[in-house]
Scaffold this active site. Structure first.
Site, short mmCIF file in Angstrom:
data_model
loop_
_atom_site.label_atom_id
_atom_site.label_comp_id
_atom_site.label_asym_id
_atom_site.label_seq_id
_atom_site.Cartn_x
_atom_site.Cartn_y
_atom_site.Cartn_z
N SER A 129 0.26 -1.36 -0.08
CA SER A 129 -0.08 -0.06 -0.09
C SER A 129 0.37 1.27 0.38
CB SER A 129 -0.68 -0.12 1.11
OG SER A 129 -2.01 0.85 1.26
N TYR A 153 -1.78 -0.27 10.47
CA TYR A 153 -1.33 -0.85 9.58
C TYR A 153 -1.03 -1.04 8.32
CZ TYR A 153 -3.42 -0.91 4.85
OH TYR A 153 -3.24 -1.67 3.14
N LYS A 157 2.24 -3.38 6.83
CA LYS A 157 2.60 -3.59 5.28
C LYS A 157 4.08 -3.50 5.24
CE LYS A 157 -1.33 -4.62 3.64
NZ LYS A 157 -1.52 -5.78 3.02
C1 WQD Z 1 -9.37 9.60 0.60
C2 WQD Z 1 -10.18 10.90 0.74
C3 WQD Z 1 -10.52 11.64 2.63
C4 WQD Z 1 -14.04 9.32 3.68
C5 WQD Z 1 -7.10 4.64 3.11
C6 WQD Z 1 -5.98 4.36 3.19
C7 WQD Z 1 -4.59 3.31 2.14
C8 WQD Z 1 -5.28 2.30 1.57
C9 WQD Z 1 -6.79 3.15 0.59
C10 WQD Z 1 -5.96 0.59 2.13
C11 WQD Z 1 -9.38 11.94 2.17
C12 WQD Z 1 -11.26 12.16 2.21
C13 WQD Z 1 -13.12 10.56 2.79
C14 WQD Z 1 -14.71 10.46 4.33
C15 WQD Z 1 -13.57 12.40 3.60
N1 WQD Z 1 -6.37 1.42 1.59
N2 WQD Z 1 -12.65 11.13 2.76
N3 WQD Z 1 -15.18 11.94 3.69
O1 WQD Z 1 -7.04 7.73 3.38
O2 WQD Z 1 -6.09 8.32 1.04
O3 WQD Z 1 -6.54 5.51 2.07
O4 WQD Z 1 -7.58 4.15 1.50
O5 WQD Z 1 -4.64 0.29 1.46
O6 WQD Z 1 -4.14 2.26 3.30
O7 WQD Z 1 -5.31 5.02 3.91
O8 WQD Z 1 -8.44 6.76 1.78
O9 WQD Z 1 -10.98 7.12 0.76
O10 WQD Z 1 -10.64 7.03 3.32
O11 WQD Z 1 -9.71 8.85 1.87
O12 WQD Z 1 -13.78 13.62 3.12
O13 WQD Z 1 -16.36 10.15 4.32
O14 WQD Z 1 -11.42 11.86 0.81
O15 WQD Z 1 -10.24 12.93 4.06
O16 WQD Z 1 -8.77 12.78 1.73
P1 WQD Z 1 -7.27 7.35 1.70
P2 WQD Z 1 -9.63 7.21 2.19
#
Ligand code: WQD
Length: 343
Positions: A129, A153, A157
């Site tokens: 990741s 997490y 990895k």
């Molecule tokens: C994306 C953007 C949030 C939800 C995570 C893990 C990573 C991988 C992918 C496993 C950010 C914003 C999100 C919400 C929001 N997983 N957001 N409201 O955090 O980049 O990555 O998932 O491997 O390891 O860290 O993805 O989709 O959670 O967030 O505003 O209800 O959307 O702040 O900017 P992230 P995400």
């Protein structure tokens, strides 16, 4: 890759990325054996895969931490290579339950690699990741960026990546690809398989999709005061079908002398939260109400990949744009408003 039997072991092959990869492996003529403990998927996913590919999925229900089961599997089947997806992947949950994450993600991987070694199966694609990159990484992130995971997490990895680096250094017969995913989204264009998170989604796209379908009232945008064009977080969203194709390319690259090599699987383009919301509303024709909430702890402002190395070394690049990502994600959600059937 020199194929003997074409038989592959796919751990966690019932999950979101695993299931899409199994479809592509079947289409490419491989024989994927899926090992899955069904803790994060339902049996319906395997029926759906067969509906797409026309080929039944050979499922072995069990856990990568079960060394007796692994012994049986490697003794019974002529496994050429392993794609290792199985593991826990919720960042927030990992902060609350670190030992559970290390037991599943690190101990499970170690048990698997020991079984592989005992049976001379030394070709591995590992599901890693972009979380292994620290906040100090400059954009776009390349594979030489500093590694500094900041949650259990991500650390699990990173630990497995380092174990595999040591293994390949000790035994040059091991050929390993470490695939660092950015933000997987979308679904197979048939709408038959897709992302089906348990409970309220942590990630943006499934959350937006559930707002659009009416399962959730509105989206909380976690902060609009980031140093980005519209103030909301920017991420490198990549279509799960592009991601699946990246696994096939990595598998085929595991020839003698490959060693242990990390590859970024991203598009090289970032999109903000509000750009994703607008794209989803446009493609679905549904409103996606949202309000601005405080920043989420641990979130970076911007994260997107430099996919040059993967393109040069694997001959792979993501081809699907944001419109296609949200269109396919919406088709899955529309056809499966409550996710996979559970009966
Ligand atoms: C994306 C953007 C949030 C939800 C995570 C893990 C990573 C991988 C992918 C496993 C950010 C914003 C999100 C919400 C929001 N997983 N957001 N409201 O955090 O980049 O990555 O998932 O491997 O390891 O860290 O993805 O989709 O959670 O967030 O505003 O209800 O959307 O702040 O900017 P992230 P995400």
């Amino acid at each position: 890759m020199k194929l003997n039997s074409g038989t592959l072991l796919i751990t966690g092959g019932g999950g979101y990325i695993g299931s899409h990869t199994v479809v592509q492996l079947q289409a490419a003529g491989y024989r994927p054996l899926v090992l899955d403990n069904l803790s994060n998927c339902v049996p319906a996913v395997f029926e759906r895969i067969e509906q797409i590919s026309g080929q039944p999925v050979e499922l072995i229900e069990g856990d990568v931490r079960d060394s007796v089961l692994l012994e049986r599997i490697f003794s019974r089947y002529p496994i050429d290579a392993v794609i290792h997806f199985a593991g826990l992947k919720a960042v927030g949950e990992s902060v609350q339950q670190p030992l559970r994450y290390y037991r599943h993600n690190v101990q499970g991987s170690l048990t698997l690699f020991e079984a592989m070694q005992r049976h001379g199966c030394k070709r591995l694609v590992f599901s890693s990741s972009a979380t292994v990159y620290g906040p100090a990484a400059t954009m776009p992130v390349n594979e030489q960026a500093p590694l500094a995971a900041c949650n259990p997490y991500g650390r699990s990895k990173l630990m497995v990546e380092e174990m595999l680096g040591d293994l390949a250094a000790a035994d040059s017969d091991w050929q390993i690809a470490l695939l660092r995913y950015f933000n997987p989204v979308g679904a197979h264009p048939s709408g038959l398989i897709g992302e089906d998170p348990v409970g309220v989604p942590n990630n943006l796209l499934p959350y937006v999709a559930q707002v659009a379908i009416g399962r959730l009232p509105q989206l909380q945008v976690f902060g609009d005061d980031y140093p980005t064009p519209d103030g909301t977080g920017v991420r490198d969203y990549i279509h799960v079908m592009d991601l699946a194709d990246g696994h096939l390319k990595a598998l085929q690259a595991l020839t003698d002398g490959h060693g242990c090599v990390p590859y970024n699987l991203g598009t090289g383009r970032g999109y903000s939260v509000l750009e994703v919301v607008a794209a989803f509303a446009a493609e679905s024709g549904r409103p996606v109400p949202y309000d601005i909430a405080p920043r989420r702890a641990g979130d970076a402002a911007i994260s997107y990949a430099d996919p040059t190395f993967s393109r040069q070394q694997l001959g792979w690049r993501a081809s699907r744009d944001l419109a296609e990502m949200v269109r396919d994600h919406w088709r899955w959600q529309q056809r499966n408003p409550n996710g996979y059937p559970t009966e």
